[in-house]
Design a protein around this motif. Structure first.
Motif, PDB file in Angstrom:
ATOM      1  N   GLN A  72    -105.795  42.180  29.857  1.00  0.00           N
ATOM      2  CA  GLN A  72    -104.711  43.019  30.392  1.00  0.00           C
ATOM      3  C   GLN A  72    -104.990  43.423  31.834  1.00  0.00           C
ATOM      4  N   ALA A  73    -106.241  43.736  32.123  1.00  0.00           N
ATOM      5  CA  ALA A  73    -106.606  44.119  33.489  1.00  0.00           C
ATOM      6  C   ALA A  73    -106.415  42.953  34.448  1.00  0.00           C
ATOM      7  N   LEU A  74    -106.845  41.772  34.042  1.00  0.00           N
ATOM      8  CA  LEU A  74    -106.692  40.597  34.906  1.00  0.00           C
ATOM      9  C   LEU A  74    -105.219  40.209  35.025  1.00  0.00           C
ATOM     10  N   GLN A  75    -104.452  40.411  33.967  1.00  0.00           N
ATOM     11  CA  GLN A  75    -103.024  40.109  34.009  1.00  0.00           C
ATOM     12  C   GLN A  75    -102.314  40.957  35.062  1.00  0.00           C
ATOM     13  N   LEU A  76    -102.767  42.196  35.243  1.00  0.00           N
ATOM     14  CA  LEU A  76    -102.185  43.063  36.270  1.00  0.00           C
ATOM     15  C   LEU A  76    -102.300  42.412  37.642  1.00  0.00           C
ATOM     16  N   TRP A  77    -103.479  41.910  37.971  1.00  0.00           N
ATOM     17  CA  TRP A  77    -103.665  41.253  39.262  1.00  0.00           C
ATOM     18  C   TRP A  77    -102.818  39.985  39.356  1.00  0.00           C
ATOM     19  N   VAL A  78    -102.766  39.227  38.271  1.00  0.00           N
ATOM     20  CA  VAL A  78    -101.940  38.011  38.251  1.00  0.00           C
ATOM     21  C   VAL A  78    -100.478  38.367  38.499  1.00  0.00           C
ATOM     22  N   ASP A  79     -99.992  39.420  37.851  1.00  0.00           N
ATOM     23  CA  ASP A  79     -98.595  39.838  38.013  1.00  0.00           C
ATOM     24  C   ASP A  79     -98.298  40.242  39.451  1.00  0.00           C
ATOM     25  N   LEU A  80     -99.223  40.933  40.092  1.00  0.00           N
ATOM     26  CA  LEU A  80     -99.014  41.357  41.476  1.00  0.00           C
ATOM     27  C   LEU A  80     -98.903  40.159  42.417  1.00  0.00           C
ATOM     28  N   VAL A  81     -99.725  39.134  42.171  1.00  0.00           N
ATOM     29  CA  VAL A  81     -99.648  37.926  43.006  1.00  0.00           C
ATOM     30  C   VAL A  81     -98.384  37.131  42.686  1.00  0.00           C
ATOM     31  N   LYS A  82     -98.094  36.958  41.408  1.00  0.00           N
ATOM     32  CA  LYS A  82     -96.917  36.175  40.993  1.00  0.00           C
ATOM     33  C   LYS A  82     -95.617  36.770  41.509  1.00  0.00           C
TER      34      LYS A  82
END
Length: 416
Positions: free
Chosen positions: A227-237
């Motif tokens: 979930q934490a890594l998904q947050l960063w992925v979402d910000l880039v995406k």
């Protein structure tokens, strides 16, 4: 501030055996003084990695003052950060360690493991009032081997004018962070910036998101970590964060922020002096956003600890310990913190400091719950850190999902 580059783990491991044999053969020192604690000592040596001219001069002055208190002259030398640990291991094997040694706090474990350091309790050094996490950073197998006069951590730095113009409140939660970053993003400017590069610095920046969500470096392939890594992925995406964060270090984040190309960034207090020089830049600092409202962010501790190495001269060890005690007294802590924009390690001094230097208040608050990177894994931390930054790279480039990337990270962390 942390050192993003570490010497190769294999090289360090290869030196461990040599160091242990040398220490078993006899004490460390320069051979000029191997008497008792009553021997007359007029000088001691100190080694650190403050090669920057201004920082080196500041520390020379402080070490000299504490040396004068202890009745000795301190001969101070510095080597580049990446060279310090290999040099210390080589000195330990040849029994030429300095009398006083500074280490980046994640490095203390591997040096203490060799037997090259002495526990500080044998000198009666007062470590009361230190935050639990800060003491942990200087502890190996239950004994305190190093004390940090001041520490640092990371927080959310934001452009006040950009947030005001966009009608955005300072984000406190992950959802608020994503919404704020989206509103602040426009041509030529990203809403958010982090250091996601393939070094320990990238891992360091990810830890507040991992830890605050209940993730753990002992087990990286968990839903909390994903979930934490998904947050960063979402910000880039979403376009709220540049894909270039994969290559940016903390200095790059600062450059993007002060150039107006990023409205918010995760960074440390060592950037404050440069930001203070820019009269047109109105900035603020807040705790790193947490998954849910009401939570307290858990951030990593940065900073260096001062240690007393094994030495053939007990008298020199005693004098070095007196200098360590002096560096860690409340008055010196406060003076160092003001000079270097760091946080005093004793809670009472830190509270006083936050009142005197309001721009540091968010960092002081974050340090209260901050953790040492080695508190859970000890000398195994570098493998976990490598796994973390590898996972970040794989996920942010889209090569793997966060779950897949973190499964790979766990394999790296537990590899032999």
């Amino acid at each position: 501030m942390i050192s993003p580059v570490r010497p190769p783990a294999r090289r360090i491991a290869a030196l461990f055996g040599t160091v242990a044999l040398a220490l078993a053969a006899g004490g460390c020192g320069d051979g000029t003084d191997n008497g008792s604690a009553t021997d007359k000592v007029t000088s001691i040596t100190a080694l650190d990695y403050y090669t920057d001219e201004a920082e080196h001069a500041q520390w020379s002055e402080r070490l000299s003052a504490c040396g004068e208190t202890a009745g000795v002259k301190v001969k101070h030398s510095s080597v580049p950060g990446p060279s310090l640990v290999p040099k210390v291991l080589q000195q330990a094997s040849s029994r030429t360690l300095p009398d006083l040694l500074m280490l980046d706090n994640p490095d203390l474990q591997q040096i203490a493991q060799t037997g090259a350091l002495t526990p500080l309790d044998q000198y009666g050094i007062d470590s009361s009032g230190f935050a639990k996490g800060i003491l942990s950073a200087g502890t190996y197998e239950g004994k305190v081997y190093g004390l940090a006069p001041t520490v640092s951590t990371i927080a959310l730095v934001y452009n006040k004018d950009m947030l005001s113009e966009a009608g955005v409140a300072v984000p406190r939660t992950w959802d608020e962070l994503k919404a704020a970053a989206a509103k602040l993003t426009r041509p030529g400017r990203y809403g958010m910036a982090v250091d996601a590069n393939a070094t320990f610095e990238g891992s360091w920046q990810f830890l507040p998101f991992l830890w605050s969500n209940g993730g753990d470096e002992k087990r990286l392939d968990t839903p909390q970590a994903a979930q934490a890594l998904q947050l960063w992925v979402d910000l880039v995406k979403s376009g709220s964060m540049s894909k270039s964060v994969l290559n940016w270090n903390q200095a790059d984040l600062h450059d993007q922020f002060v150039a107006g190309k990023a409205a918010m960034m995760v960074n440390g207090p060592w950037r404050i002096p440069a930001m203070n020089e820019l009269k047109n830049l109105r900035w603020g600092v807040a705790p790193i956003p947490v998954p849910r409202a009401g939570q307290t962010p858990v951030t990593p501790l940065g900073g260096e600890v001062w240690t007393v190495p094994q030495n053939a001269s007990k008298a020199k060890q005693e004098k070095a310990a007196q200098v360590v005690a002096c560096l860690n007294d409340p008055a010196n802590m406060l003076a160092q913190a003001k000079q270097r924009f760091t946080v005093p390690s004793r809670a009472a001094v830190a509270a006083q400091y936050a009142q005197q230097v309001p721009s540091m208040a968010a960092f002081v608050k974050s340090v209260e719950e901050a953790r040492s990177r080695t508190s859970e894994l000890g000398v195994k931390w570098p493998k976990a850190a490598t796994g973390i930054y590898t996972a970040i790279q794989l996920a942010l480039t889209g090569e793997q999902t966060p779950q897949e990337a973190l499964k790979h990270a766990q394999q790296i962390a537990t590899s032999s």
